[in-house]
Design a protein around this motif. Structure first.
Motif, PDB file in Angstrom:
ATOM      1  N   ARG A 108       0.836  -1.211   0.000  1.00 41.44           N
ATOM      2  CA  ARG A 108       0.000   0.000   0.000  1.00 41.44           C
ATOM      3  C   ARG A 108       0.869   1.259   0.000  1.00 41.44           C
ATOM      4  N   LYS A 109       2.009   1.154   0.723  1.00 42.51           N
ATOM      5  CA  LYS A 109       2.959   2.281   0.748  1.00 42.51           C
ATOM      6  C   LYS A 109       3.511   2.518  -0.670  1.00 42.51           C
ATOM      7  N   LEU A 110       3.831   1.400  -1.335  1.00 46.78           N
ATOM      8  CA  LEU A 110       4.406   1.494  -2.685  1.00 46.78           C
ATOM      9  C   LEU A 110       3.366   1.947  -3.712  1.00 46.78           C
ATOM     10  N   GLN A 111       2.113   1.491  -3.511  1.00 48.00           N
ATOM     11  CA  GLN A 111       1.072   1.792  -4.498  1.00 48.00           C
ATOM     12  C   GLN A 111      -0.270   1.979  -3.758  1.00 48.00           C
ATOM     13  N   PRO A 112      -0.538   3.216  -3.321  1.00 48.40           N
ATOM     14  CA  PRO A 112      -1.735   3.444  -2.486  1.00 48.40           C
ATOM     15  C   PRO A 112      -3.047   3.076  -3.180  1.00 48.40           C
ATOM     16  N   GLY A 113      -3.064   3.058  -4.481  1.00 45.62           N
ATOM     17  CA  GLY A 113      -4.323   2.771  -5.189  1.00 45.62           C
ATOM     18  C   GLY A 113      -4.679   1.293  -5.241  1.00 45.62           C
ATOM     19  N   LEU A 114      -3.787   0.451  -4.781  1.00 47.32           N
ATOM     20  CA  LEU A 114      -3.997  -0.994  -4.890  1.00 47.32           C
ATOM     21  C   LEU A 114      -4.457  -1.558  -3.533  1.00 47.32           C
ATOM     22  N   GLU A 115      -5.616  -2.184  -3.518  1.00 48.30           N
ATOM     23  CA  GLU A 115      -6.153  -2.730  -2.261  1.00 48.30           C
ATOM     24  C   GLU A 115      -5.842  -4.218  -2.143  1.00 48.30           C
ATOM     25  N   THR A 116      -5.407  -4.641  -0.955  1.00 44.43           N
ATOM     26  CA  THR A 116      -5.224  -6.078  -0.712  1.00 44.43           C
ATOM     27  C   THR A 116      -6.497  -6.625  -0.074  1.00 44.43           C
ATOM     28  N   VAL A 117      -6.990  -7.718  -0.613  1.00 43.45           N
ATOM     29  CA  VAL A 117      -8.188  -8.356  -0.067  1.00 43.45           C
ATOM     30  C   VAL A 117      -7.797  -9.736   0.463  1.00 43.45           C
ATOM     31  N   PHE A 118      -8.034  -9.958   1.747  1.00 43.72           N
ATOM     32  CA  PHE A 118      -7.751 -11.272   2.333  1.00 43.72           C
ATOM     33  C   PHE A 118      -9.012 -12.113   2.320  1.00 43.72           C
ATOM     34  N   MET A 119      -8.863 -13.359   1.921  1.00 42.95           N
ATOM     35  CA  MET A 119      -9.990 -14.294   2.028  1.00 42.95           C
ATOM     36  C   MET A 119      -9.537 -15.519   2.816  1.00 42.95           C
ATOM     37  N   MET A 120     -10.458 -16.087   3.571  1.00 43.77           N
ATOM     38  CA  MET A 120     -10.127 -17.265   4.387  1.00 43.77           C
ATOM     39  C   MET A 120     -10.324 -18.520   3.554  1.00 43.77           C
ATOM     40  N   LEU A 121      -9.343 -19.389   3.601  1.00 46.93           N
ATOM     41  CA  LEU A 121      -9.475 -20.671   2.904  1.00 46.93           C
ATOM     42  C   LEU A 121     -10.405 -21.600   3.686  1.00 46.93           C
ATOM     43  N   ALA A 122     -10.890 -22.627   3.022  1.00 49.03           N
ATOM     44  CA  ALA A 122     -11.666 -23.659   3.721  1.00 49.03           C
ATOM     45  C   ALA A 122     -10.787 -24.214   4.849  1.00 49.03           C
ATOM     46  N   GLU A 123     -11.425 -24.488   6.000  1.00 50.45           N
ATOM     47  CA  GLU A 123     -10.662 -24.955   7.176  1.00 50.45           C
ATOM     48  C   GLU A 123      -9.831 -26.196   6.861  1.00 50.45           C
ATOM     49  N   LYS A 124     -10.358 -27.041   5.970  1.00 45.75           N
ATOM     50  CA  LYS A 124      -9.635 -28.295   5.690  1.00 45.75           C
ATOM     51  C   LYS A 124      -8.271 -28.054   5.020  1.00 45.75           C
ATOM     52  N   TYR A 125      -8.044 -26.824   4.565  1.00 44.89           N
ATOM     53  CA  TYR A 125      -6.737 -26.523   3.958  1.00 44.89           C
ATOM     54  C   TYR A 125      -5.851 -25.706   4.887  1.00 44.89           C
ATOM     55  N   SER A 126      -6.240 -25.577   6.150  1.00 48.90           N
ATOM     56  CA  SER A 126      -5.519 -24.671   7.045  1.00 48.90           C
ATOM     57  C   SER A 126      -4.075 -25.124   7.286  1.00 48.90           C
ATOM     58  N   TYR A 127      -3.793 -26.400   7.081  1.00 48.99           N
ATOM     59  CA  TYR A 127      -2.437 -26.910   7.335  1.00 48.99           C
ATOM     60  C   TYR A 127      -1.664 -27.167   6.037  1.00 48.99           C
ATOM     61  N   LEU A 128      -2.261 -26.816   4.918  1.00 47.81           N
ATOM     62  CA  LEU A 128      -1.678 -27.168   3.620  1.00 47.81           C
ATOM     63  C   LEU A 128      -0.752 -26.063   3.098  1.00 47.81           C
ATOM     64  N   SER A 129       0.439 -26.457   2.662  1.00 44.32           N
ATOM     65  CA  SER A 129       1.342 -25.473   2.044  1.00 44.32           C
ATOM     66  C   SER A 129       2.142 -26.160   0.950  1.00 44.32           C
ATOM     67  N   SER A 130       2.591 -25.375  -0.013  1.00 48.65           N
ATOM     68  CA  SER A 130       3.400 -25.925  -1.118  1.00 48.65           C
ATOM     69  C   SER A 130       4.678 -26.548  -0.566  1.00 48.65           C
ATOM     70  N   ARG A 131       5.254 -25.907   0.448  1.00 47.98           N
ATOM     71  CA  ARG A 131       6.515 -26.413   1.011  1.00 47.98           C
ATOM     72  C   ARG A 131       6.330 -27.820   1.570  1.00 47.98           C
ATOM     73  N   LEU A 132       5.230 -28.020   2.320  1.00 48.68           N
ATOM     74  CA  LEU A 132       4.982 -29.351   2.890  1.00 48.68           C
ATOM     75  C   LEU A 132       4.661 -30.374   1.802  1.00 48.68           C
ATOM     76  N   VAL A 133       3.936 -29.937   0.777  1.00 53.95           N
ATOM     77  CA  VAL A 133       3.626 -30.854  -0.334  1.00 53.95           C
ATOM     78  C   VAL A 133       4.927 -31.310  -1.004  1.00 53.95           C
ATOM     79  N   ARG A 134       5.838 -30.390  -1.233  1.00 58.18           N
ATOM     80  CA  ARG A 134       7.133 -30.748  -1.851  1.00 58.18           C
ATOM     81  C   ARG A 134       7.875 -31.759  -0.984  1.00 58.18           C
ATOM     82  N   GLU A 135       7.900 -31.467   0.324  1.00 57.78           N
ATOM     83  CA  GLU A 135       8.634 -32.333   1.245  1.00 57.78           C
ATOM     84  C   GLU A 135       8.016 -33.727   1.290  1.00 57.78           C
ATOM     85  N   ILE A 136       6.696 -33.784   1.387  1.00 58.91           N
ATOM     86  CA  ILE A 136       6.015 -35.088   1.468  1.00 58.91           C
ATOM     87  C   ILE A 136       6.254 -35.874   0.177  1.00 58.91           C
ATOM     88  N   ALA A 137       6.137 -35.176  -0.961  1.00 61.45           N
ATOM     89  CA  ALA A 137       6.346 -35.855  -2.255  1.00 61.45           C
ATOM     90  C   ALA A 137       7.779 -36.384  -2.344  1.00 61.45           C
TER      91      ALA A 137
END
Ligand code: PNS
Length: 198
Positions: A108-137
């Motif tokens: 926002r400091k860099l570009q005041p006209g740009l808004e960040t919108v946060f959305m909540m993921l489905a709870e079942k994905y709360s522990y999911l990350s690309s890093r863990l997927v790579r490691e598990i694979a």
């Protein structure tokens, strides 16, 4: 009426079911959503930017208002180039919030006209990350419930190739080790046998 175009930037290395969940949610509230794959992250990615783009294109083929693109450099500059007025980011758990807040405020400091919108993921994905997927694979664990089938297939191919290369690379070393092991065995015959400890 004003149309809202948003970008969903990320590394997507690899894209997961969590990313897809957020894309589905974002496509419902924005007129246009561009999934923007970062091309030059600091860390060495597992998948090339072209591979990540292809996987995301296949995953989002059914969404009429979603496209996939790649970008380098500052995300805010890319957002301005494509005429986006919002940035979509996902929050899985409260632990994500601190980093995301810092990034959103800096953007926002860099570009005041740009808004960040946060959305909540489905709870079942709360522990999911690309890093863990790579490691598990990489360690041979089951990834089919974590990523779309196409991504699971690509991960398996990638890991198989990596294993093949490392096996080939190890072969000369194994031979050298065998040589090294062999030498003392020959010498051992001229060395006095040690006393048994027991
Ligand atoms: O999926 P990730 O790795 O959490 O995504 C992070 C990403 C790509 C959104 C962030 O690293 C980013 O925007 N990088 C581009 C460079 C940039 O704009 N840096 C300043 C961030 S305040």
């Amino acid at each position: 009426m004003k149309r809202v175009k948003a970008i969903y930037p990320g590394s997507f290395d690899p894209p997961t079911n969590g990313h897809l969940d957020l894309i589905a949610r974002g496509s419902k509230i924005f007129d246009e959503l561009v999934v923007a794959v970062l091309g030059n992250p600091e860390k060495q990615p597992l998948f090339s930017v072209a591979d990540r783009r292809k996987m995301l294109e296949a995953m989002t083929a059914d969404f009429d208002n979603v496209t996939v693109d790649t970008f380098d450099g500052l995300m805010v500059d890319y957002a301005m180039r494509v005429g986006a007025s919002a940035v979509l980011r996902g929050i899985r758990a409260i632990s994500d919030y601190e980093y995301e807040l810092q990034m959103a405020l800096m953007n926002r400091k860099l570009q005041p006209g740009l808004e960040t919108v946060f959305m909540m993921l489905a709870e079942k994905y709360s522990y999911l990350s690309s890093r863990l997927v790579r490691e598990i694979a990489q360690l041979g664990g089951a990834i089919d419930c974590l990523v779309p089938p196409l991504v699971a297939q690509k991960l398996r191919e990638k890991i198989d190739v990596a294993h093949k290369f490392s096996a080939e690379a190890e072969r000369p070393a194994e031979a050298a080790t065998a040589q090294r092991v062999k030498a003392p065995t020959i010498k051992a015959s001229i060395v006095k046998p040690r006393k048994r400890k027991s």
